[in-house]
Design a protein around this motif. Structure first.
Motif, PDB file in Angstrom:
ATOM      1  N   TRP A 172     -62.310 -46.290 -15.038  1.00  0.00           N
ATOM      2  CA  TRP A 172     -63.413 -46.963 -15.723  1.00  0.00           C
ATOM      3  C   TRP A 172     -64.711 -46.854 -14.922  1.00  0.00           C
ATOM      4  CZ3 TRP A 172     -61.329 -52.242 -17.987  1.00  0.00           C
ATOM      5  CH2 TRP A 172     -60.353 -51.951 -18.964  1.00  0.00           C
ATOM      6  N   LEU A 184     -52.852 -51.330 -19.527  1.00  0.00           N
ATOM      7  CA  LEU A 184     -53.976 -50.993 -18.654  1.00  0.00           C
ATOM      8  C   LEU A 184     -53.770 -51.409 -17.202  1.00  0.00           C
ATOM      9  CD1 LEU A 184     -56.906 -52.025 -21.023  1.00  0.00           C
ATOM     10  CD2 LEU A 184     -55.966 -49.738 -20.665  1.00  0.00           C
ATOM     11  N   TRP A 209     -59.447 -47.095 -24.328  1.00  0.00           N
ATOM     12  CA  TRP A 209     -60.186 -48.049 -23.499  1.00  0.00           C
ATOM     13  C   TRP A 209     -61.005 -47.343 -22.430  1.00  0.00           C
ATOM     14  CZ3 TRP A 209     -61.033 -53.324 -23.267  1.00  0.00           C
ATOM     15  CH2 TRP A 209     -60.445 -54.067 -24.297  1.00  0.00           C
ATOM     16  N   SER A 210     -60.476 -46.282 -21.851  1.00  0.00           N
ATOM     17  CA  SER A 210     -61.230 -45.540 -20.842  1.00  0.00           C
ATOM     18  C   SER A 210     -62.474 -44.909 -21.453  1.00  0.00           C
ATOM     19  CB  SER A 210     -60.345 -44.459 -20.205  1.00  0.00           C
ATOM     20  OG  SER A 210     -59.270 -45.035 -19.500  1.00  0.00           O
ATOM     21  N   LEU A 245     -68.166 -47.667 -28.559  1.00  0.00           N
ATOM     22  CA  LEU A 245     -67.279 -48.523 -27.759  1.00  0.00           C
ATOM     23  C   LEU A 245     -66.151 -49.129 -28.592  1.00  0.00           C
ATOM     24  CD1 LEU A 245     -66.444 -50.129 -25.270  1.00  0.00           C
ATOM     25  CD2 LEU A 245     -68.272 -51.768 -25.786  1.00  0.00           C
ATOM     26  N   GLY A 276     -63.901 -45.947 -24.117  1.00  0.00           N
ATOM     27  CA  GLY A 276     -64.765 -47.054 -24.514  1.00  0.00           C
ATOM     28  C   GLY A 276     -65.612 -47.574 -23.364  1.00  0.00           C
ATOM     29  N   VAL A 277     -65.008 -47.721 -22.181  1.00  0.00           N
ATOM     30  CA  VAL A 277     -65.780 -48.172 -21.026  1.00  0.00           C
ATOM     31  C   VAL A 277     -66.832 -47.128 -20.652  1.00  0.00           C
ATOM     32  CG1 VAL A 277     -65.644 -48.707 -18.559  1.00  0.00           C
ATOM     33  CG2 VAL A 277     -63.979 -49.681 -20.148  1.00  0.00           C
ATOM     34  N   ARG A 318     -56.084 -47.515 -29.875  1.00  0.00           N
ATOM     35  CA  ARG A 318     -54.994 -48.486 -30.014  1.00  0.00           C
ATOM     36  C   ARG A 318     -54.241 -48.299 -31.330  1.00  0.00           C
ATOM     37  NH1 ARG A 318     -51.352 -51.349 -27.183  1.00  0.00           N
ATOM     38  NH2 ARG A 318     -50.871 -53.374 -28.110  1.00  0.00           N
ATOM     39  N   THR A 328     -53.959 -46.038 -26.382  1.00  0.00           N
ATOM     40  CA  THR A 328     -54.626 -47.249 -25.905  1.00  0.00           C
ATOM     41  C   THR A 328     -55.334 -46.996 -24.579  1.00  0.00           C
ATOM     42  OG1 THR A 328     -52.954 -48.629 -26.982  1.00  0.00           O
ATOM     43  CG2 THR A 328     -54.282 -49.652 -25.258  1.00  0.00           C
ATOM     44  N   THR A 334     -56.615 -47.571 -13.553  1.00  0.00           N
ATOM     45  CA  THR A 334     -57.477 -47.911 -14.672  1.00  0.00           C
ATOM     46  C   THR A 334     -58.869 -48.308 -14.184  1.00  0.00           C
ATOM     47  OG1 THR A 334     -55.681 -48.598 -16.144  1.00  0.00           O
ATOM     48  CG2 THR A 334     -57.841 -49.566 -16.546  1.00  0.00           C
ATOM     49  N   ILE A 385     -51.942 -54.876 -24.515  1.00  0.00           N
ATOM     50  CA  ILE A 385     -53.044 -54.112 -23.954  1.00  0.00           C
ATOM     51  C   ILE A 385     -53.139 -54.342 -22.448  1.00  0.00           C
ATOM     52  CG2 ILE A 385     -55.554 -53.873 -23.938  1.00  0.00           C
ATOM     53  CD1 ILE A 385     -55.528 -54.429 -26.928  1.00  0.00           C
ATOM     54  N   ILE A 445     -62.039 -47.928 -28.556  1.00  0.00           N
ATOM     55  CA  ILE A 445     -60.992 -48.898 -28.198  1.00  0.00           C
ATOM     56  C   ILE A 445     -59.999 -49.089 -29.339  1.00  0.00           C
ATOM     57  CG2 ILE A 445     -60.586 -51.342 -27.722  1.00  0.00           C
ATOM     58  CD1 ILE A 445     -63.169 -51.291 -26.046  1.00  0.00           C
TER      59      ILE A 445
END
Length: 415
Positions: free
Chosen positions: A238, A225, A360-361, A71, A363-364, A79, A356, A234, A221, A75
């Motif tokens: 997710w 998103l 994040w996607s 995770l 990571g989720v 980034r 980024t 987003t 960020i 992220i």
């Protein structure tokens, strides 16, 4: 509109060039090691349980230790790559992954094993968003799903290799053998990345334009998103990734152990894991082609329906042949579906925000991959059997399917 239609860049370039081929080949090889690292605990699980005398819930935490690192790795890896480039972050990620995969093989106590798997996960997590971005940005519109699919075939292929390494031991080799092989091979490919992997031409072009225009900073960020229409896309991305990855990692980390509990031998369970991953390779190629050529909504609906149809009987069959066939079919739609989700993510974010957004996607999704093994461990502790656990995954897949169908109705990024 195809999945790649909204992603700007190489619209006039050749489908294949030396730079494109080099990017896809190196990213594929790297993805092989990603898959090897992700599934190494799953194929070694039975021996780890025996050596450390672990309860099912404790083994669930071992299986999830690396996903806890995935995770923050995804992220921050995505980034940072928007600032310093995809290639540099990928190199750092592989160094971290290789070192701590080797360290895992030296673990003498349960706590050390958990710690080393966490740092391995940091490296694995930072690598994947950049593999996706590099593959997407190397392709031209109309071929990006195929390119991401070709790269992502390496992940299930790496999982199959991990299972094959386990079978070579025939139940005799120490479980550490798998991590020695994975660590050394991961570090061995780093020179090839240094000398043969080009940085994304699209990323270089955009960052050069930004410097010339003297734009002082990247978007925040929150803007990346959730600005405007990206907020809904987003959220749906997710939601789909969380529930799909929950089921995927339930299968990747627990399938061999669940099959042993159903009466299969360790070697037969490893064979099922191999064909599961080979099905994933086939599914990646199949859906990568379909998502570039045919309407996406019916493709996604068929994919999830077939996933559920083949997962349900796996909970009840005991024949080795039937289990192998179902394992292959589930791999087609489970791992192929995972590639479909990853192929969708880049097209909803512009180039300078892509690392980024993808990070994040991913990571989720990793939160789901962490939750899956832990939930299985708790379910086993409470007395639920393998059949109940597999059937219990179906509602999660249903939620992911509805989220994807809704997402496909939204506009994509224009650059």
């Amino acid at each position: 509109m195809t999945v790649g239609a909204g992603l700007g860049g190489r619209s006039q370039g050749p489908l294949w060039s030396g730079e494109v081929i080099g990017t896809i080949v190196i990213c594929f090889i790297t993805a092989v090691m990603e898959g090897f690292g992700l599934q190494s605990v799953g194929v070694a699980a039975h021996r780890i349980v025996s050596e450390y005398h672990l309860s099912p819930s404790a083994m669930g935490w071992v299986a999830s230790a690396s996903t806890m690192g995935l995770l923050p790795g995804a992220i921050f890896g995505g980034r940072i790559a928007d600032f310093i480039g995809r290639k540099r972050v990928l190199l750092l990620a592989l160094i971290l992954c290789g070192i701590f995969t080797l360290a895992t093989a030296t673990a003498q106590v349960y706590q050390t094993l958990m710690l080393f798997r966490f740092f391995t996960g940091l490296g694995l997590g930072a690598a994947l968003p950049n593999l996706i971005a590099l593959s997407a940005e190397a392709a031209r519109p109309g071929s990006r799903s195929r390119f991401i699919a070709m790269m992502y075939c390496g992940v299930p292929a790496g999982g199959a290799i991990a299972s094959f390494v386990s079978i070579l031991g025939g139940g005799v080799f120490d479980w550490r053998w798998i991590f020695y092989v994975g660590g050394f091979l991961t570090l061995a490919i780093i020179p090839f990345l240094i000398f043969f992997l080009p940085e994304s031409a699209q990323f270089r072009m955009k960052t050069s334009a930004v410097r010339k225009q003297r734009i002082p900073a990247k978007a925040s960020i929150a803007d990346v998103l959730f600005h405007g229409e990206r907020g809904l896309s987003t959220t749906l991305l997710w939601l789909a990734l969380f529930f799909h990855m929950l089921v995927i990692y339930l299968l990747l980390n627990w399938l061999p152990l669940l099959l042993v509990d159903k009466g299969l031998s360790i070697v037969h369970a490893a064979i099922v894991q191999i064909v599961f991953n080979l099905g994933g390779v086939a599914g990646n190629l199949l859906f990568g082609l379909l998502m570039d050529k045919v309407p996406r909504t019916p493709t996604a609906i068929v994919m999830y329906c077939c996933f559920i149809v083949f997962l349900a009987p796996l909970a009840y069959v005991h024949s080795l042949v039937a289990t192998v066939l179902l394992g292959f079919a589930i791999g087609v739609f489970a791992l192929g579906g995972q590639m479909v989700l990853y192929a969708m993510v880049p097209v909803y974010y512009p180039t300078l925000m892509r690392g980024t957004g993808v990070g994040w996607s991913v990571g989720v999704g990793r939160i789901g991959s962490f939750a899956g093994p832990v939930l299985v461990g708790q379910a086993l502790r409470l007395g639920f059997g393998p059949s109940a656990i597999l059937i219990g995954a179906i509602p999660a897949l249903t939620i992911a399917a509805f989220a994807i169908v809704a997402l496909l109705k939204l506009p994509q990024a224009h650059e």
